[in-house]
Design a protein around this motif. Structure first.
Motif, PDB file in Angstrom:
ATOM      1  N   LYS A   1      14.269   2.644  17.650  1.00 45.02           N
ATOM      2  CA  LYS A   1      12.810   2.755  17.504  1.00 45.02           C
ATOM      3  C   LYS A   1      12.448   2.848  16.010  1.00 45.02           C
ATOM      4  CE  LYS A   1      10.725   5.321  20.845  1.00 45.02           C
ATOM      5  NZ  LYS A   1      10.276   6.630  21.301  1.00 45.02           N
ATOM      6  N   THR A   2      13.235   3.662  15.270  1.00 47.36           N
ATOM      7  CA  THR A   2      12.970   3.813  13.829  1.00 47.36           C
ATOM      8  C   THR A   2      13.167   2.473  13.113  1.00 47.36           C
ATOM      9  OG1 THR A   2      13.971   5.981  14.075  1.00 47.36           O
ATOM     10  CG2 THR A   2      13.532   5.255  11.826  1.00 47.36           C
ATOM     11  N   VAL A   3      14.265   1.777  13.459  1.00 54.48           N
ATOM     12  CA  VAL A   3      14.526   0.478  12.810  1.00 54.48           C
ATOM     13  C   VAL A   3      13.386  -0.498  13.118  1.00 54.48           C
ATOM     14  CG1 VAL A   3      16.082  -1.525  12.778  1.00 54.48           C
ATOM     15  CG2 VAL A   3      17.033   0.767  12.814  1.00 54.48           C
ATOM     16  N   THR A   4      12.923  -0.474  14.390  1.00 50.18           N
ATOM     17  CA  THR A   4      11.818  -1.373  14.779  1.00 50.18           C
ATOM     18  C   THR A   4      10.562  -1.065  13.960  1.00 50.18           C
ATOM     19  OG1 THR A   4      12.735  -1.288  16.992  1.00 50.18           O
ATOM     20  CG2 THR A   4      10.586  -2.297  16.779  1.00 50.18           C
ATOM     21  N   TYR A   5      10.251   0.234  13.792  1.00 53.05           N
ATOM     22  CA  TYR A   5       9.061   0.612  13.007  1.00 53.05           C
ATOM     23  C   TYR A   5       9.190   0.112  11.582  1.00 53.05           C
ATOM     24  CZ  TYR A   5       7.103   3.634  16.648  1.00 53.05           C
ATOM     25  OH  TYR A   5       6.546   4.106  17.793  1.00 53.05           O
ATOM     26  N   ILE A   6      10.392   0.313  11.015  1.00 51.12           N
ATOM     27  CA  ILE A   6      10.604  -0.103   9.616  1.00 51.12           C
ATOM     28  C   ILE A   6      10.388  -1.611   9.490  1.00 51.12           C
ATOM     29  CG2 ILE A   6      12.363  -0.379   7.802  1.00 51.12           C
ATOM     30  CD1 ILE A   6      13.481   2.341   8.686  1.00 51.12           C
ATOM     31  N   LEU A   7      10.957  -2.364  10.448  1.00 47.43           N
ATOM     32  CA  LEU A   7      10.811  -3.826  10.380  1.00 47.43           C
ATOM     33  C   LEU A   7       9.363  -4.252  10.600  1.00 47.43           C
ATOM     34  CD1 LEU A   7      13.992  -5.232  12.127  1.00 47.43           C
ATOM     35  CD2 LEU A   7      13.440  -5.226   9.722  1.00 47.43           C
ATOM     36  N   LEU A   8       8.704  -3.603  11.554  1.00 52.22           N
ATOM     37  CA  LEU A   8       7.317  -3.987  11.856  1.00 52.22           C
ATOM     38  C   LEU A   8       6.381  -3.684  10.697  1.00 52.22           C
ATOM     39  CD1 LEU A   8       6.822  -3.093  15.614  1.00 52.22           C
ATOM     40  CD2 LEU A   8       7.001  -5.335  14.561  1.00 52.22           C
ATOM     41  N   LEU A   9       6.712  -2.627   9.946  1.00 51.01           N
ATOM     42  CA  LEU A   9       5.884  -2.290   8.779  1.00 51.01           C
ATOM     43  C   LEU A   9       6.296  -3.125   7.563  1.00 51.01           C
ATOM     44  CD1 LEU A   9       5.414   1.558   8.778  1.00 51.01           C
ATOM     45  CD2 LEU A   9       3.655  -0.144   8.378  1.00 51.01           C
ATOM     46  N   GLY A  10       7.626  -3.283   7.438  1.00 52.10           N
ATOM     47  CA  GLY A  10       8.167  -3.987   6.261  1.00 52.10           C
ATOM     48  C   GLY A  10       7.842  -5.469   6.264  1.00 52.10           C
ATOM     49  N   LEU A  11       7.859  -6.073   7.446  1.00 52.39           N
ATOM     50  CA  LEU A  11       7.646  -7.522   7.536  1.00 52.39           C
ATOM     51  C   LEU A  11       6.261  -7.937   7.011  1.00 52.39           C
ATOM     52  CD1 LEU A  11       9.539  -9.760   8.517  1.00 52.39           C
ATOM     53  CD2 LEU A  11       8.230  -9.819  10.626  1.00 52.39           C
ATOM     54  N   PRO A  12       5.174  -7.307   7.498  1.00 51.35           N
ATOM     55  CA  PRO A  12       3.861  -7.702   6.940  1.00 51.35           C
ATOM     56  C   PRO A  12       3.759  -7.415   5.448  1.00 51.35           C
ATOM     57  CG  PRO A  12       3.586  -6.283   8.848  1.00 51.35           C
ATOM     58  CD  PRO A  12       5.040  -6.318   8.557  1.00 51.35           C
ATOM     59  N   MET A  13       4.399  -6.295   5.029  1.00 51.88           N
ATOM     60  CA  MET A  13       4.339  -5.982   3.591  1.00 51.88           C
ATOM     61  C   MET A  13       5.087  -7.038   2.784  1.00 51.88           C
ATOM     62  SD  MET A  13       4.503  -1.909   3.648  1.00 51.88           S
ATOM     63  CE  MET A  13       5.232  -1.638   2.076  1.00 51.88           C
ATOM     64  N   GLY A  14       6.243  -7.478   3.325  1.00 46.23           N
ATOM     65  CA  GLY A  14       7.033  -8.531   2.676  1.00 46.23           C
ATOM     66  C   GLY A  14       6.242  -9.821   2.606  1.00 46.23           C
ATOM     67  N   ILE A  15       5.600 -10.173   3.724  1.00 40.37           N
ATOM     68  CA  ILE A  15       4.831 -11.429   3.768  1.00 40.37           C
ATOM     69  C   ILE A  15       3.644 -11.352   2.799  1.00 40.37           C
ATOM     70  CG2 ILE A  15       3.355 -12.869   5.260  1.00 40.37           C
ATOM     71  CD1 ILE A  15       5.394 -12.369   7.486  1.00 40.37           C
ATOM     72  N   LEU A  16       3.064 -10.155   2.697  1.00 45.85           N
ATOM     73  CA  LEU A  16       1.935  -9.961   1.773  1.00 45.85           C
ATOM     74  C   LEU A  16       2.398 -10.164   0.322  1.00 45.85           C
ATOM     75  CD1 LEU A  16      -0.768  -9.150   3.107  1.00 45.85           C
ATOM     76  CD2 LEU A  16      -0.567  -6.987   1.866  1.00 45.85           C
ATOM     77  N   SER A  17       3.576  -9.618   0.012  1.00 47.88           N
ATOM     78  CA  SER A  17       4.099  -9.793  -1.354  1.00 47.88           C
ATOM     79  C   SER A  17       4.418 -11.260  -1.591  1.00 47.88           C
ATOM     80  CB  SER A  17       5.375  -8.994  -1.594  1.00 47.88           C
ATOM     81  OG  SER A  17       5.354  -7.827  -0.879  1.00 47.88           O
ATOM     82  N   ILE A  18       4.957 -11.939  -0.564  1.00 49.68           N
ATOM     83  CA  ILE A  18       5.269 -13.369  -0.710  1.00 49.68           C
ATOM     84  C   ILE A  18       3.976 -14.143  -0.955  1.00 49.68           C
ATOM     85  CG2 ILE A  18       6.043 -15.430   0.565  1.00 49.68           C
ATOM     86  CD1 ILE A  18       8.150 -13.663   1.861  1.00 49.68           C
ATOM     87  N   ALA A  19       2.902 -13.745  -0.249  1.00 52.62           N
ATOM     88  CA  ALA A  19       1.612 -14.437  -0.414  1.00 52.62           C
ATOM     89  C   ALA A  19       1.143 -14.325  -1.866  1.00 52.62           C
ATOM     90  CB  ALA A  19       0.577 -13.855   0.538  1.00 52.62           C
ATOM     91  N   GLY A  20       1.247 -13.113  -2.415  1.00 50.78           N
ATOM     92  CA  GLY A  20       0.835 -12.899  -3.811  1.00 50.78           C
ATOM     93  C   GLY A  20       1.683 -13.739  -4.750  1.00 50.78           C
ATOM     94  N   ALA A  21       3.014 -13.673  -4.520  1.00 46.69           N
ATOM     95  CA  ALA A  21       3.933 -14.410  -5.406  1.00 46.69           C
ATOM     96  C   ALA A  21       3.698 -15.907  -5.295  1.00 46.69           C
ATOM     97  CB  ALA A  21       5.374 -14.068  -5.039  1.00 46.69           C
ATOM     98  N   SER A  22       3.455 -16.392  -4.061  1.00 48.42           N
ATOM     99  CA  SER A  22       3.303 -17.845  -3.913  1.00 48.42           C
ATOM    100  C   SER A  22       1.980 -18.324  -4.517  1.00 48.42           C
ATOM    101  CB  SER A  22       3.423 -18.275  -2.455  1.00 48.42           C
ATOM    102  OG  SER A  22       2.594 -17.502  -1.675  1.00 48.42           O
ATOM    103  N   TRP A  23       0.965 -17.485  -4.459  1.00 51.94           N
ATOM    104  CA  TRP A  23      -0.314 -17.849  -5.109  1.00 51.94           C
ATOM    105  C   TRP A  23      -0.108 -17.992  -6.615  1.00 51.94           C
ATOM    106  CZ3 TRP A  23      -4.723 -19.940  -4.073  1.00 51.94           C
ATOM    107  CH2 TRP A  23      -5.807 -19.791  -4.941  1.00 51.94           C
ATOM    108  N   TRP A  24       0.644 -17.037  -7.177  1.00 53.22           N
ATOM    109  CA  TRP A  24       0.931 -17.063  -8.612  1.00 53.22           C
ATOM    110  C   TRP A  24       1.813 -18.261  -8.961  1.00 53.22           C
ATOM    111  CZ3 TRP A  24       5.695 -15.982 -11.260  1.00 53.22           C
ATOM    112  CH2 TRP A  24       5.547 -15.861 -12.637  1.00 53.22           C
ATOM    113  N   LEU A  25       2.852 -18.478  -8.142  1.00 53.88           N
ATOM    114  CA  LEU A  25       3.783 -19.590  -8.405  1.00 53.88           C
ATOM    115  C   LEU A  25       3.106 -20.950  -8.282  1.00 53.88           C
ATOM    116  CD1 LEU A  25       7.126 -18.537  -6.698  1.00 53.88           C
ATOM    117  CD2 LEU A  25       6.729 -18.983  -9.097  1.00 53.88           C
ATOM    118  N   SER A  26       2.258 -21.093  -7.234  1.00 54.37           N
ATOM    119  CA  SER A  26       1.601 -22.388  -7.054  1.00 54.37           C
ATOM    120  C   SER A  26       0.648 -22.648  -8.221  1.00 54.37           C
ATOM    121  CB  SER A  26       0.874 -22.468  -5.712  1.00 54.37           C
ATOM    122  OG  SER A  26      -0.064 -21.433  -5.628  1.00 54.37           O
ATOM    123  N   GLY A  27       0.031 -21.581  -8.732  1.00 53.22           N
ATOM    124  CA  GLY A  27      -0.845 -21.724  -9.910  1.00 53.22           C
ATOM    125  C   GLY A  27      -0.035 -22.214 -11.099  1.00 53.22           C
ATOM    126  N   LYS A  28       1.162 -21.627 -11.243  1.00 52.08           N
ATOM    127  CA  LYS A  28       2.037 -21.992 -12.359  1.00 52.08           C
ATOM    128  C   LYS A  28       2.504 -23.452 -12.218  1.00 52.08           C
ATOM    129  CE  LYS A  28       5.671 -19.495 -14.750  1.00 52.08           C
ATOM    130  NZ  LYS A  28       5.051 -19.500 -16.052  1.00 52.08           N
TER     131      LYS A  28
END
Ligand code: ADP
Length: 449
Positions: free
Chosen positions: A176-203
C-alpha cells in the motif's frame, strides 16, 4: 519567439509529444518496478513459509507416535498450543505484532477434523485442501498465505495434516505504501518532465526561429531593394507619358534611365540567385574544381579594373610578394568574383587621388590576398555587420556606387566554400584592408616568370 503563433504552437506540440512519450515510458517503468517489488516479496514469503512448515513437520515427526494422537512432547514444540477439545480462544491478529507472531498452525486428522491449534487464531480459515500447495486465502477481510502438508509419525505412518500459514497484513501494508509513493511520484515526475520538455523544446526551436527571422529579414530587405529601381522605372515612364511630345534626346534619356535601372535589377537578381544557390548547397565547392594560379588572378583583376580606377582617379597597383606561382584548388569564376568585389569596393570607397593595392603573399599554409585602400574606412562597430546581406554602412552613400549590400556577403560565402575566410581592418578616414585567406589544398610552387 513569443509573438509568433506558429512557433508557439509547434513548441507546444513538441513539448506535448515529449511529455506523452516520457509519461508512457515512466509509467511502464513504475509498473515494472512495482511488479518486481511485489514478485520479490511474494517469493520471500513463500520460501519462508515452506521452510517454517518443513521445520515444524520434521520436529513433530520425531515426537508423534500414533496417528491422530498428540504427545506431550509435541505440545511443547508448538507455541500457544491448544487442543480444540479444551476451549481455544480464536482472536484476530493485532497490528504491530512482531513478524514471528504472524504464523498460525493447525493439526487435523485424516478426515480434516481440527485437533489442535497454535500461533495466531484467525477465524474462518479454510481447513481442507487436497494437494500440498501454497494458497492465498481471505478470512474476515484479511489475507493469509498458507501451506497444507501431510504429517507423519516416527514410523512414517500418516498421522493427519499440518496446516501452516501466515498473515499477509505486513506485506499488504508495505505494498500500500509503495502504491501511494508511485501514485504520488508519477504525476510529480510527469509534471517535472512537462516543465523540462517545455524548456527543451524552446531551446530546440530557438535556432530554427532565428533562421526563420533571418529569412524574413532577407525577404523584406530584398523586396525593399527591388522596389527602389522599380519605382525609378515607373516614375520615369509616368513622367515621359505626361510629356505631350517626345524629342529624340528625351526618348533616348528615358530609355537610358530604364536601361540603367534594369541593369541594377538584373545584377541584384543575379546576386540573390548566387546566394540562394550557395545556401541550398547547389553552388558547391569543388564543382568545376581546378588549380588556380593566384598570381595570374591578381594581375588580371588589376588589369581589368585599371580603367575603372582611372575614371575615379584612384591609383590601382598590384604587388606580388612571392617569387613562385601560388596555386590553390578552387573555382576560378567564383574566386575571380570574390577578389573583384573587394577591389571594386576599395575603388568605390576611396576618394580621388587615393590608392588601392592588391597584395599577394604566403603565410604558413595559406595564401593571403590583401586589398588595401586609403579610402573612407569603416567604423569599428560596423565592421562585423558589413558581411551581412543587404547591409550598408551608410545606405545613401553606398547607393551612389550602385551597390545593394550583397557584394561582401557573396565574397564571404565564396571564401567559406573554399575553406577560407575574409577579415577586415579599417580606420575611418584612413582606409581599409580586406584580407582573403585561402588554404593550399594542393600547394605547388613553380618559378613564376
Ligand atoms: P555594396 O554593394 O553596398 O558595396 P558590400 O556588401 O560590398 O555592399 O559592402 C557593404 C558595405 O561595406 C558597403 O555599403 C560599404 O559601406 C562598406 N564597405 C565595403 N568595402 C569598403 C571599403 N573598401 N571601404 C569602406 N567601406 C566599405
Amino acid at each position: 519567439m513569443h509573438q509568433n503563433k506558429l512557433f508557439q504552437q509547434t513548441r507546444l506540440s513538441l513539448a506535448g509529444w515529449y511529455v506523452m512519450v516520457m509519461g508512457v515510458i515512466l509509467s511502464l517503468c513504475s509498473l515494472g518496478f512495482y511488479e518486481a517489488i511485489l514478485h520479490a516479496h511474494r517469493i520471500t514469503i513463500d520460501r519462508e513459509l515452506k521452510s517454517v512448515a518443513k521445520t515444524i513437520h520434521d520436529s513433530l515427526k520425531t515426537v508423534l507416535e500414533k496417528p491422530t494422537q498428540i504427545t506431550l512432547a509435541a505440545t511443547r514444540i508448538l507455541p500457544d498450543f491448544c487442543l480444540v477439545e479444551t476451549s481455544c480462544n480464536f482472536t484476530e491478529p493485532q497490528t504491530g505484532v512482531p513478524e514471528t507472531a504472524n504464523y498460525y498452525l493447525r493439526l487435523l486428522d485424516r478426515s480434516h477434523n481440527l485437533i489442535a491449534v497454535a500461533g495466531l487464531r484467525p477465524k474462518g480459515l479454510q481447513l481442507t485442501q487436497k494437494t500440498p500447495q501454497l494458497q492465498t486465502i481471505t478470512a474476515n477481510g484479511k489475507r493469509y498465505r498458507q501451506i497444507f502438508l501431510m504429517l507423519h509419525t516416527q514410523d512414517d505412518l500418516e498421522w493427519g495434516y499440518l496446516l501452516v500459514g501466515r498473515s499477509l497484513q505486513d506485506f499488504d501494508e508495505y505494498i500500500k505504501t509503495v502504491t501511494y509513493i508511485l501514485l504520488l511520484g508519477l504525476p510529480m515526475g510527469i509534471l517535472s518532465i512537462a516543465g523540462a520538455s517545455w524548456w527543451l523544446s524552446g531551446k530546440a526551436m530557438r535556432p530554427i526561429y532565428q533562421s526563420y527571422r533571418q529569412i524574413q529579414q532577407f525577404t523584406a530587405d530584398a523586396a525593399h531593394e527591388l522596389r527602389t529601381p522599380l519605382a525609378a522605372i515607373r516614375a520615369t515612364i509616368e513622367s515621359t507619358l505626361m510629356l505631350p511630345k517626345l524629342t529624340e534626346t528625351e526618348a533616348k534619356e528615358t530609355v537610358e534611365i530604364i536601361g540603367r535601372q534594369n541593369q541594377r535589377l538584373s545584377q541584384m537578381v543575379a546576386d540573390l540567385l548566387i546566394l540562394c544557390r550557395m545556401d541550398s548547397g547547389m553552388e558547391k565547392f569543388p564543382r568545376k574544381q581546378e588549380s588556380i594560379c593566384l598570381n595570374d588572378l591578381v594581375n588580371d583583376i588589376a588589369e581589368e579594373f585599371g580603367f575603372l580606377a582611372v575614371t575615379t582617379k584612384v591609383k590601382l597597383v598590384s604587388e606580388i610578394r612571392v617569387s613562385q606561382s601560388v596555386e590553390v584548388m578552387g573555382n576560378m569564376e567564383q574566386l575571380y568574383r570574390l577578389v573583384s568585389n573587394l577591389v571594386v569596393n576599395a575603388i568605390n570607397y576611396t576618394p580621388p587621388e587615393g590608392e588601392v593595392k592588391i597584395i599577394l603573399e604566403v603565410h604558413l599554409n595559406s595564401a593571403l590576398i590583401h586589398v588595401k585602400d586609403t579610402g573612407i574606412g569603416i567604423p569599428e562597430k560596423e565592421q562585423k555587420r558589413i558581411f551581412d546581406r543587404f547591409y550598408r554602412v551608410n545606405s545613401d552613400r553606398s547607393r551612389q556606387t550602385g551597390g545593394s549590400g550583397l557584394g561582401l556577403s557573396i565574397a564571404l560565402a565564396i571564401a567559406q566554400l573554399h575553406q577560407g575566410n575574409i577579415t577586415v581592418q579599417s580606420l575611418p578616414s584612413q582606409g581599409s584592408t580586406f584580407t582573403l585567406k585561402l588554404p593550399f589544398f594542393y600547394h605547388s610552387y613553380k618559378t613564376f616568370t
